[in-house]
Design an enzyme around this catalytic site. Structure first.
Site, PDB file in Angstrom:
ATOM      1  N   LYS A  53       0.833  -1.208   0.000  1.00 48.65           N
ATOM      2  CA  LYS A  53       0.000   0.000   0.000  1.00 48.65           C
ATOM      3  C   LYS A  53       0.864   1.253   0.000  1.00 48.65           C
ATOM      4  O   LYS A  53       0.558   2.234  -0.687  1.00 48.65           O
ATOM      5  CB  LYS A  53      -0.927  -0.009   1.214  1.00 48.65           C
ATOM      6  N   GLN A  97      -4.803  -1.739  10.124  1.00 47.96           N
ATOM      7  CA  GLN A  97      -4.500  -3.007   9.467  1.00 47.96           C
ATOM      8  C   GLN A  97      -4.922  -4.178  10.352  1.00 47.96           C
ATOM      9  O   GLN A  97      -4.526  -4.262  11.514  1.00 47.96           O
ATOM     10  CB  GLN A  97      -2.995  -3.102   9.164  1.00 47.96           C
ATOM     11  N   ASP A 120     -11.365   2.300   4.577  1.00 46.88           N
ATOM     12  CA  ASP A 120     -11.643   0.866   4.488  1.00 46.88           C
ATOM     13  C   ASP A 120     -13.144   0.577   4.557  1.00 46.88           C
ATOM     14  O   ASP A 120     -13.566  -0.555   4.338  1.00 46.88           O
ATOM     15  CB  ASP A 120     -10.940   0.110   5.628  1.00 46.88           C
TER      16      ASP A 120
END
Length: 289
Positions: A53, A97, A120
């Site tokens: 990412k 994460q 997200d």
């Protein structure tokens, strides 16, 4: 033999558009898209995903930050960092994460992220907007990427039978909702669903995300179906495979994603897209995509 849906190529084309839009936004407003990732512990897969990412964010000219905490981090330290990033004007997207260490409640910490920066799409407010079909939130990245792949094969999804194997909050459930919003007829199945082979064979579109290597057999696939394999599993031999028995499935499917090189690149590019959209919103500009 079925068509291979090249996620790397499709993601590359989208990244070109994102790069142009990011450059235009910075020229017009002085705002450079900013993405921050919080990682707790030393999970090797998480390290790999965050590194990927970061590399691709920087390729597009985004500002990127990674904040790493040891697995024994007290909850209040992680809370404080999320609060700092919520207030940081140069950060437009925040990712926590997953997975977190067992001692930390992922739902609690996801709920602390500013919904306007929750790229997200896992904050309860964004999830609620998504499930109710209300705009202004963010769609989880992997399902969003999967839908883009499906639309390269089917321009109109209305009336098609779709089966999603898996029910996770990251992929299975939002994927089913996305397809339902496209007016597909939806089935949600699990690995232990009765008559799973016949259910899979009834699907014009089959999306599999259960984390079980090569579980879906090739002869379960409807002839001509579109198969999206979200799974990525490493065999003892070191080979990476999906949740679908690829060689046999390819003989029956009309189109299928490979592993690797299918869904993975689209997940990352969907994250970059959501981050850019967050930056446009912060600048008070309409998002062109």
């Amino acid at each position: 033999m079925s068509k291979i849906i090249d996620g790397r190529k499709i993601a590359g084309e989208i990244k070109k558009k994102l790069c142009e839009l990011a450059n235009d936004l910075e020229k017009k407003t002085g705002i450079r898209p900013g993405l921050a990732v919080l990682r707790v512990g030393d999970n090797p897969a998480s390290q790999l995903y965050v590194n990927m990412k970061g590399i691709q964010s920087k390729e597009l000219g985004y500002h990127f930050e990674e904040h790493v905490f040891p697995a024994w981090t007290p909850p209040e330290l992680l809370e404080a960092k999320i609060k700092d990033l919520n207030e940081a004007t140069h950060i437009h997207g925040i990712i926590l994460q997953l997975p977190l260490p067992p001692s930390l409640d992922k739902f609690y910490f996801l709920s602390l992220i500013d919904p306007l920066k929750d790229v997200d799409g896992l904050h309860p407010l964004n999830a609620g907007k998504f499930f109710q079909g209300i705009g202004g939130g963010f769609i989880p990245c992997t399902p969003l990427g999967c839908l883009e792949l499906i639309k390269t094969i089917h321009k109109d999804l209305e009336g098609l039978n779709a089966c999603v194997v898996g029910r996770s909050i990251l992929v299975g459930l939002p994927m089913a909702i996305l397809l339902l919003q496209q007016k597909c007829t939806i089935s949600i199945a699990l690995s232990k669903t009765q008559n799973l082979p016949s259910l899979c064979e009834s699907a014009d579109i089959l999306v599999v995300a259960i984390g079980n290597p090569q579980f879906i057999q090739g002869d379960w696939i409807q002839k001509g179906a579109t198969v999206i394999d979200v799974g990525i599993n490493r065999l003892p031999s070191g080979e990476l495979v999906g949740d679908v028995e690829f060689p046999a499935a390819r003989l029956r499917a009309g189109a299928i994603t490979p592993v690797p090189g299918g869904v993975g690149p689209m997940t990352v590019v969907s994250l970059l897209r959501n981050t850019l959209e967050a930056a446009f919103r912060h600048a008070g500009q309409p998002f062109p995509l």
